[in-house]
Design a protein around this motif. Structure first.
Motif, PDB file in Angstrom:
ATOM      1  N   ASN A  51       0.831  -1.207   0.000  1.00 55.97           N
ATOM      2  CA  ASN A  51       0.000   0.000   0.000  1.00 55.97           C
ATOM      3  C   ASN A  51       0.860   1.250   0.000  1.00 55.97           C
ATOM      4  OD1 ASN A  51      -2.510  -1.257  -0.006  1.00 55.97           O
ATOM      5  ND2 ASN A  51      -2.423  -1.605   2.204  1.00 55.97           N
ATOM      6  N   TYR A  52       1.883   1.214   0.853  1.00 50.37           N
ATOM      7  CA  TYR A  52       2.763   2.379   0.944  1.00 50.37           C
ATOM      8  C   TYR A  52       3.480   2.608  -0.380  1.00 50.37           C
ATOM      9  CZ  TYR A  52       1.982   2.191   5.969  1.00 50.37           C
ATOM     10  OH  TYR A  52       1.401   2.192   7.191  1.00 50.37           O
TER      11      TYR A  52
ATOM     12  N   ASP B 135       1.997   7.094  -6.421  1.00 48.62           N
ATOM     13  CA  ASP B 135       0.777   7.709  -6.919  1.00 48.62           C
ATOM     14  C   ASP B 135       0.936   9.231  -6.985  1.00 48.62           C
ATOM     15  OD1 ASP B 135      -1.707   8.557  -7.504  1.00 48.62           O
ATOM     16  OD2 ASP B 135      -2.690   7.778  -5.709  1.00 48.62           O
ATOM     17  N   PRO B 136       0.946   9.795  -8.184  1.00 48.97           N
ATOM     18  CA  PRO B 136       1.147  11.245  -8.282  1.00 48.97           C
ATOM     19  C   PRO B 136       0.032  12.037  -7.595  1.00 48.97           C
ATOM     20  CG  PRO B 136       0.591  10.288 -10.424  1.00 48.97           C
ATOM     21  CD  PRO B 136       0.830   9.152  -9.489  1.00 48.97           C
TER      22      PRO B 136
ATOM     23  N   LEU C  19      -1.494  11.371  -4.766  1.00 44.91           N
ATOM     24  CA  LEU C  19      -1.202  11.544  -3.338  1.00 44.91           C
ATOM     25  C   LEU C  19      -0.198  12.669  -3.137  1.00 44.91           C
ATOM     26  CD1 LEU C  19      -1.470  10.527  -0.357  1.00 44.91           C
ATOM     27  CD2 LEU C  19       0.672   9.357  -0.769  1.00 44.91           C
ATOM     28  N   TRP C  20       0.826  12.695  -4.010  1.00 41.83           N
ATOM     29  CA  TRP C  20       1.833  13.751  -3.860  1.00 41.83           C
ATOM     30  C   TRP C  20       1.224  15.116  -4.097  1.00 41.83           C
ATOM     31  CZ3 TRP C  20       5.799  12.805  -1.102  1.00 41.83           C
ATOM     32  CH2 TRP C  20       6.287  11.492  -1.028  1.00 41.83           C
ATOM     33  N   THR C  21       0.271  15.189  -5.045  1.00 46.10           N
ATOM     34  CA  THR C  21      -0.424  16.461  -5.254  1.00 46.10           C
ATOM     35  C   THR C  21      -1.137  16.876  -3.967  1.00 46.10           C
ATOM     36  OG1 THR C  21      -0.879  15.603  -7.450  1.00 46.10           O
ATOM     37  CG2 THR C  21      -1.967  17.652  -6.846  1.00 46.10           C
ATOM     38  N   VAL C  22      -1.831  15.904  -3.357  1.00 46.41           N
ATOM     39  CA  VAL C  22      -2.581  16.215  -2.142  1.00 46.41           C
ATOM     40  C   VAL C  22      -1.635  16.639  -1.018  1.00 46.41           C
ATOM     41  CG1 VAL C  22      -4.046  15.233  -0.344  1.00 46.41           C
ATOM     42  CG2 VAL C  22      -4.525  14.745  -2.730  1.00 46.41           C
ATOM     43  N   ILE C  23      -0.522  15.904  -0.875  1.00 47.77           N
ATOM     44  CA  ILE C  23       0.428  16.244   0.195  1.00 47.77           C
ATOM     45  C   ILE C  23       0.979  17.647  -0.020  1.00 47.77           C
ATOM     46  CG2 ILE C  23       2.696  15.712   1.151  1.00 47.77           C
ATOM     47  CD1 ILE C  23       2.104  12.785   0.722  1.00 47.77           C
ATOM     48  N   LEU C  24       1.390  17.910  -1.247  1.00 51.45           N
ATOM     49  CA  LEU C  24       1.961  19.216  -1.558  1.00 51.45           C
ATOM     50  C   LEU C  24       0.936  20.323  -1.301  1.00 51.45           C
ATOM     51  CD1 LEU C  24       4.827  19.530  -2.644  1.00 51.45           C
ATOM     52  CD2 LEU C  24       3.812  20.246  -4.818  1.00 51.45           C
TER      53      LEU C  24
ATOM     54  N   VAL D 111      -2.445   6.122   4.385  1.00 49.62           N
ATOM     55  CA  VAL D 111      -2.367   7.591   4.393  1.00 49.62           C
ATOM     56  C   VAL D 111      -2.535   8.121   5.816  1.00 49.62           C
ATOM     57  CG1 VAL D 111      -3.272   9.720   3.410  1.00 49.62           C
ATOM     58  CG2 VAL D 111      -3.304   7.652   2.056  1.00 49.62           C
ATOM     59  N   SER D 112      -3.448   7.485   6.591  1.00 48.87           N
ATOM     60  CA  SER D 112      -3.640   7.924   7.975  1.00 48.87           C
ATOM     61  C   SER D 112      -2.355   7.803   8.776  1.00 48.87           C
ATOM     62  CB  SER D 112      -4.721   7.085   8.657  1.00 48.87           C
ATOM     63  OG  SER D 112      -5.920   7.172   7.965  1.00 48.87           O
ATOM     64  N   ILE D 113      -1.661   6.671   8.582  1.00 50.31           N
ATOM     65  CA  ILE D 113      -0.408   6.478   9.305  1.00 50.31           C
ATOM     66  C   ILE D 113       0.573   7.589   8.939  1.00 50.31           C
ATOM     67  CG2 ILE D 113       1.594   4.964   9.591  1.00 50.31           C
ATOM     68  CD1 ILE D 113      -0.742   3.737  10.892  1.00 50.31           C
ATOM     69  N   PHE D 114       0.599   7.921   7.672  1.00 49.84           N
ATOM     70  CA  PHE D 114       1.479   9.003   7.225  1.00 49.84           C
ATOM     71  C   PHE D 114       1.143  10.304   7.959  1.00 49.84           C
ATOM     72  CE2 PHE D 114       2.007  12.639   4.337  1.00 49.84           C
ATOM     73  CZ  PHE D 114       3.378  12.608   4.173  1.00 49.84           C
ATOM     74  N   VAL D 115      -0.154  10.621   8.025  1.00 48.07           N
ATOM     75  CA  VAL D 115      -0.576  11.856   8.705  1.00 48.07           C
ATOM     76  C   VAL D 115      -0.187  11.810  10.186  1.00 48.07           C
ATOM     77  CG1 VAL D 115      -2.573  13.214   9.425  1.00 48.07           C
ATOM     78  CG2 VAL D 115      -2.430  12.350   7.103  1.00 48.07           C
ATOM     79  N   LEU D 116      -0.406  10.637  10.817  1.00 46.90           N
ATOM     80  CA  LEU D 116      -0.080  10.513  12.243  1.00 46.90           C
ATOM     81  C   LEU D 116       1.409  10.724  12.480  1.00 46.90           C
ATOM     82  CD1 LEU D 116      -2.252   7.524  13.482  1.00 46.90           C
ATOM     83  CD2 LEU D 116      -2.565   9.950  13.889  1.00 46.90           C
TER      84      LEU D 116
END
Lengths: 328, 307
Positions: free
Chosen positions: A88-89, A95-96, A98-103, A303-308
């Motif tokens: 998943n990670y 996944d571009p 996700l990077w858009t969302v993170i940025l 994604v949640s783990i990433f945010v945490l």
């Protein structure tokens, strides 16, 4: 406080061996009582720890495991979830979108936090120079804005920016710009502009009051002395005021960054008012969409783990400061 | 020792040190008159910007839809009425949502105060192995975003059939609010010297009695402040409610309000009623907020303010 606590700890933690030996009767009566004293704090913690373990700990563990599983619609209907380790990670990292969302999230967070800090500090400085009546008026206005429940505030702002009869469009149109029936939420850029205005409006009161409290620590005598020595207003601000209020500014900025990074309610409710979700998703709304929208719990967990992890990383500094205060 | 802490009502109001006041006075006195008026004017503009949305909510709530649909906005609610409020309350969906919110808020306040109080007692009155770890955990959990866990919490509640129930959402709320409540109460408990209790114990009271008769009454302000904090959190919460309470019949007030925003996409909705609804949701919050803010100083930054 520390000394007292230590003394008490010592007192309750060491069952004195002297009193235990001579007479058997009182000693046996006493030893269990001493032990109970030592155990008391653990008993006191049971309810809080239990509820935290149930509603935070268990979901956290589930989430870590699920983030390493393929967990989609089929698993919703009872099929076993295959273990895929870090697939998943890996898929997310590739996944571009996700990077858009993170940025997007990081950009939104920093711009909004910077705006909030700038405006909040200016309001605090303003509070310091206006007369008592104006000061109270500003404080009341700020308090009311601060007290507004988020969702109620969002309905107001949706009404203010309503494209049909919103007062913002009316005001801009009557000032000579063509904003008749302009829909603010259609274009992602103006969507985030509106979101930023709302978040800044909501967060400035906290910043302004905190920084103002910090400003009251700046001694007037020092400022006057500096003025007599020929320091300009700008020099006095940057060389005297700022160093004194720096700790407050640091903590408040940190909290703003943490809060703006996880902004969900405002974005979700603006999306509800009519905009394309995929163009305006931030991390929070993206997780929501992955989880409840497309039932892709494996990816949502990742994604949640990433945010945490991100939040805990940023919070570490704040926690350290709070701990220092706790020990003093 | 900062004894009073709150995220919500954390408002350090002007009455601080006399030195600061003197500083302000002497600085303003030395300033030319023109710039004083300028600052005053800017101050009024700032106040107007921050109060306008709140005013607009109340103004619109009093105006009939016909007036709100006209091309030019009406800035004063003259000729307005409370019809919108009546329509909202008698609409049939408001009262169930209100009931839901009130019950959840009461459960959360009661449980949080009790749990957090016991825990605060443990960490500020005892020295025990694991104490520091617990404090650290509390501080970190307090910072965890709801958005980082709500999908997992949704699955948990689904697996034990607690979706759309008061109990399910209350458990999550308690867990979310209890860490900060512990942190807040810890400050209050630590602010009451243990000597007082010990003196009472010397006078023949048991530890429990000493606590109940001496410490507990002194703690009342802290309990009120923490209770209000817990209430506000539970009353305003949106994110977790959105996933756990998906059924229309189990909506809390924030979810109920969201329904209006969603409806505004497809049709021209009656904004007067929406604003009346928002006013009804906001009033208890504003009252509580103003009620407690005076007695609390900011704990989130207190360490930093003390310098």
């Amino acid at each position: 406080m520390t000394v007292q606590e230590a003394a008490e700890g010592l007192h309750s933690a060491s069952p004195s061996p002297v009193s235990a030996s001579p007479t058997a009767g009182p000693a046996t009566a006493r030893v269990p009582r001493r032990r109970r004293v030592v155990l008391t704090p653990y008993f006191l913690l049971i309810p809080a720890v239990a509820v935290l373990a149930l509603a935070m700990g268990y979901p956290l563990v589930w989430q870590i495991i699920t983030s390493m599983q393929q967990f989609g619609l089929a698993q919703q209907f009872g099929q076993p979830a295959p273990f895929v380790w870090f697939d998943n990670y890996a898929r997310l990292a590739a996944d571009p979108y996700l990077w858009t969302v993170i940025l997007r999230s990081i950009l939104f967070c920093f711009v909004t936090a910077a705006m909030t800090m700038a405006v909040g500090t200016l309001v605090a400085l303003l509070l310091n120079v206006v007369g008592p009546v104006v000061k109270v008026v500003i404080q009341i206005a700020m308090l009311l804005a601060w007290a507004m429940p988020v969702v109620a505030a969002m309905t107001i702002w949706n009404w203010l920016f309503d494209w049909r009869r919103g007062v913002v469009n009316w005001l801009l149109t009557s000032m000579g710009f063509d904003f008749q029936d302009h829909n603010w939420l259609q274009n992602p850029l103006s969507f985030f502009f509106v979101a930023m205005i709302i978040v800044v409006w909501m967060s400035v009161p906290f910043v302004a009051f905190s920084v103002y409290a910090g400003l009251t620590q700046v001694s007037g005598e020092v400022l006057e002395a500096a003025q007599m020595d020929g320091a300009s207003a700008r020099q006095r601000f940057w060389n005297i005021v700022v160093p004194i209020i720096r700790p407050v500014l640091g903590i408040v900025l940190l909290l703003q960054v943490i809060w703006d990074l996880r902004v969900f309610t405002q974005i979700k409710l603006l999306q509800d008012a009519g905009s394309i979700a995929s163009d305006t998703n931030l991390l929070g709304t993206y997780i929501f969409q992955l989880g409840t929208g497309s039932s892709n719990f494996g990816m949502a967990s990742a994604v949640s783990i990433f945010v945490l992890v991100l939040t805990v990383g940023i919070s570490a500094f704040y926690v350290r400061t709070m701990l220092k205060e706790e020990e003093s | 020792m900062s004894s009073q802490i709150a995220r919500v009502g954390g408002t350090p109001l002007p009455r601080r040190s006399s030195g600061a006041r003197r500083a302000t006075a002497s600085r303003t006195a030395g300033r030319p008159r023109a710039s004083r008026y300028l600052y005053g004017a800017i101050g009024i503009v700032v106040a107007l910007i921050w109060i306008f949305p709140v005013y607009w909510m109340i103004n619109s709530a009093m105006l009939p839809n016909v007036v709100l649909q006209s091309k030019t906005p009406t800035f004063l609610p003259f000729g307005g009425s409370l019809d919108n409020f009546v329509a909202v309350v008698s609409g049939g969906t408001f009262l169930p949502a209100l009931g839901m919110s009130v019950v959840i808020a009461l459960i959360v306040v009661a449980c949080c105060l009790f749990f957090a109080f016991l825990a605060a007692l443990a960490i500020s009155r005892f020295h025990f192995r694991g104490r520091k770890g617990f404090v650290l955990a509390v501080l970190f959990i307090q910072m965890l975003p709801a958005e980082g866990l709500f999908i997992a919490q949704y699955k948990l509640m689904a697996s034990v059939n607690l979706l759309n129930t008061v109990l399910g959402v209350s458990i999550i709320y308690i867990a979310a609010v209890v860490p900060f409540t512990i942190w807040m109460l810890r400050g209050f408990v630590a602010g009451i010297p243990a000597d007082l209790e010990e003196a009472a114990m010397v006078d023949g009271l048991s530890r429990t009695q000493a606590f109940l008769r001496i410490t507990f009454p002194l703690l009342a302000p802290g309990l009120v402040a923490s209770g209000v904090y817990a209430f506000l959190q539970a009353w305003n919460e949106f994110t977790v409610a959105l996933v756990v309470l998906q059924d229309n019949s189990s909506q809390t007030l924030p979810l109920w309000l969201r329904g209006f925003i969603q409806a505004s996409v497809s049709k021209a909705i009656d904004w007067g009623q929406v604003m009346a609804a928002s006013t009804l949701v906001a009033i208890p919050v504003i009252v509580f907020f103003l009620f407690v803010q005076g007695r609390m100083t900011s704990g989130l930054v207190s360490g930093a303010v003390k310098g």
